[in-house]
Design a protein around this motif. Structure first.
Motif, mmCIF file in Angstrom:
data_model
loop_
_atom_site.group_PDB
_atom_site.id
_atom_site.type_symbol
_atom_site.label_atom_id
_atom_site.label_comp_id
_atom_site.label_asym_id
_atom_site.label_seq_id
_atom_site.Cartn_x
_atom_site.Cartn_y
_atom_site.Cartn_z
ATOM 1 N N ASN A 1 -38.730 8.050 53.485
ATOM 2 C CA ASN A 1 -38.618 6.661 53.297
ATOM 3 C C ASN A 1 -38.534 6.635 51.373
ATOM 4 N N VAL B 1 -39.286 -4.429 58.065
ATOM 5 C CA VAL B 1 -38.512 -5.425 57.651
ATOM 6 C C VAL B 1 -37.262 -6.900 57.515
ATOM 7 N N SER C 1 -30.885 -7.086 58.379
ATOM 8 C CA SER C 1 -30.171 -7.929 57.622
ATOM 9 C C SER C 1 -29.239 -9.115 58.194
ATOM 10 N N ILE D 1 -39.554 -0.037 61.017
ATOM 11 C CA ILE D 1 -38.724 1.058 59.871
ATOM 12 C C ILE D 1 -40.422 2.352 59.964
ATOM 13 N N ARG E 1 -37.393 -5.263 52.124
ATOM 14 C CA ARG E 1 -35.933 -4.225 52.370
ATOM 15 C C ARG E 1 -36.430 -3.592 50.768
ATOM 16 N N PHE F 1 -38.137 -0.220 51.281
ATOM 17 C CA PHE F 1 -37.860 0.963 52.234
ATOM 18 C C PHE F 1 -36.568 0.921 52.739
ATOM 19 N N SER F 2 -35.623 2.766 52.407
ATOM 20 C CA SER F 2 -35.047 3.153 51.976
ATOM 21 C C SER F 2 -34.763 4.275 52.405
#
Length: 545
Positions: A317, A343, A346, A391, A462, A466-467
């Motif tokens: 991340n 998160v 979506s 996550i 997010r 978070f990626s």
């Protein structure tokens, strides 16, 4: 601000331990019996003075490998087939096979397989009737909380850091195979202007956070960095960190240890042979961290250092807020034993597990365990009822980890996957199957949630935290391009929030300048920047020398 881009030294290649070890002295005896006299023993000691290989000499009596005794042990648990090629093996191979077998707790593995097959039969079962969302008083939303409350948590987190009570537990066992990268994923550079890798970004964030804690309290605390690797990644990870002087962290505060592994099974419970003299094994999942911490002395090290809290996360991340003081402070003030950052999902169909309550206990429920009807449920405000997306970003107290290691580790759920596992057929030929032929067993880090007396969660934005980096760019999702662009977008947001203007998209801020957007106003307020923009510190190039 114009800065020369830092260079990272190339990693050394993995040392070949076989070249460092003296060959075993072998005496040939009648079939099924071998005498081995060891000339040397190689030990990898990451925390020794030089973090290198040390050779010890032995002059002990020979070790007998008795086929009859070994076969008897295996027969008791139905695994005697592991010796079916014994007559074809040379002495070195026999010793290797005996060593593979000796590392297994055969009785425990029998129980593992029985539990695993039960788990496999339950795959796909829906949990809707047993499911409850997280209660509001157990979930703190960053976006819906007043700034004064978050500031109080941040102050508490910095105070704990300044007293040396906080450590980071990094799960970094994976290689970059799906990225087309032959090294540990933490060594990957997603293409930032700075050329910084995931490991480097996280190390520099730790350094900056120690400084912020000192600035806030006047006390100099240390954040110890515990890194769980795999058998295959521990040496290249160590070489990389050593080659870059731990990116400015003190060597004694970076502790590497290895994830465990479990044998692969056929559907009838037989352990699979990968070679005639080697058992097929696979990593035991990130939930293996609890057994590894106990068996490799990490729990003892935590106690020795006076560490009370750990922030645990995966390496991939790029936006991770390492040892986030807001998270740590929130959990400490709530007296939580265990916690998770989440998160908001979506969409109802997003393929992510959710933190929820099942039969009165906290756990992560996989998206396949919830019906579409339940996944689409919404609250009065329109938000998804089951929205807390997991996550792999967790908090533990040291006391809780000790409790897991001493009491609950053996009760962790076993997750089973049917896989195509190479095997040795009855003729001795190694076969790579076209269809699944066996099972791999894993434990997951989040499966300890149910054992916590006090559990809380924190919902974070997010786009700020978070990626994930999992795929090559060709996938178009969770890949180097998305990770890089997400970081640029966040850093542009930080600059603009501090009163600057950024024309363009490529905006990067060194962790040495700002951990999470703080203290930027003196640098950017009222100024206009054209990208590419890289805000860095004057110590940028000295951090790795």
């Amino acid at each position: 601000m114009s800065c020369p881009l830092p260079e990272t030294k190339e990693s050394k290649h993995t040392k070949d331990t076989s070249q460092l070890a003296n060959e075993s002295v072998i005496t040939r005896l009648p079939k099924r019996t071998v005498v081995l006299a060891f000339a040397s023993f190689i030990s990898n000691t990451p925390n020794s003075e030089h973090s290198t290989f040390v050779t010890f000499s032995f002059h002990s009596s020979a070790i007998m490998i008795d086929y009859v005794e070994l076969n008897t042990r295996l027969q008791q648990v139905g695994q005697e087939h592991l010796l079916k090629f014994w007559d074809e093996l040379n002495e070195n191979e026999r010793h290797q096979l005996e060593q593979d077998i000796s590392e297994l707790d055969l009785n425990e593995l029998k129980l593992y397989f029985d539990r695993a097959t039960t788990s496999l039969s339950q795959n796909g079962l829906k949990l809707d009737d047993r499911l409850q969302p997280l209660p509001e008083d157990k979930l703190l939303s960053i976006s819906r909380s007043p700034e004064e409350l978050l500031a109080s948590y941040r102050d508490e987190g910095l105070r704990q850091i300044s007293m040396g009570h906080v450590a980071v537990l990094l799960m970094a066992g994976g290689q970059g195979t799906r990225l087309g990268f032959a090294y540990p994923k933490g060594m990957y550079d997603v293409g930032l202007q700075s050329g910084k890798t995931l490991f480097r970004l996280q190390a520099e964030r730790i350094i900056k956070l120690e400084e912020l804690a000192f600035d806030a309290t006047g006390k100099q605390g240390t954040i110890t960095w515990y890194i769980m690797t795999s058998e295959h990644t521990i040496q290249p990870t160590l070489d990389y960190l050593e080659g870059n002087n731990y990116f400015g962290l003190k060597k004694e505060n970076v502790v590497l240890f290895k994830q465990g592994s479990l044998p692969c099974f056929e559907y009838d419970g037989k352990i699979i042979l990968d070679q005639k003299h080697r058992i097929a094994r696979a990593p035991d999942g990130n939930g293996g961290i609890y057994r590894a911490m106990k068996s490799q002395g990490i729990l003892d090290d935590l106690a020795k250092r006076g560490i009370l809290y750990l922030h645990a996360h995966s390496v991939d991340n790029i936006l991770i807020r390492v040892a986030d003081p807001v998270f740590v402070g929130y959990c400490a003030q709530e007296n939580a034993e265990c916690a998770a950052k989440v998160v908001e999902k979506s969409s109802p169909t997003e393929a992510v597990g959710v933190v929820a309550i099942v039969d009165g206990k906290y756990q992560v429920v996989e998206y396949s365990e919830i019906s579409s009807k339940t996944a689409e449920m919404r609250n009065a405000d329109g938000r998804l009822t089951f929205s807390a997306g997991n996550i792999c970003n967790h908090f533990f107290t040291t006391a809780f980890l000790h409790k897991i290691g001493s009491t609950y580790e053996q009760e962790l759920k076993l997750h089973v996957a049917k896989k195509k596992i190479p095997f040795i057929d009855n003729s001795g030929k190694r076969i790579t199957p076209e269809n699944p032929n066996g099972i791999k067993i894993e434990k997951f880090v989040f499966d300890v949630f149910e054992f916590a007396q006090k559990f809380v969660a924190m919902e974070v934005p997010r786009d700020e935290e978070f990626s994930a980096l999992k795929n090559a760019d060709s996938a178009g999702k969770d890949c180097p391009s998305t990770a890089r662009n997400d970081l640029y977008r966040l850093h542009k947001k930080f600059v603009e929030a501090a009163g600057g203007i950024v024309h363009g998209e490529e905006c990067e801020i060194s962790p040495f300048v700002s951990y999470a957007g703080e203290n930027l106003a003196p640098l950017v307020q009222g100024k206009s920047f054209t990208t590419p923009l890289y805000l860095c510190s004057n110590r940028e190039n000295s951090a790795h020398l």
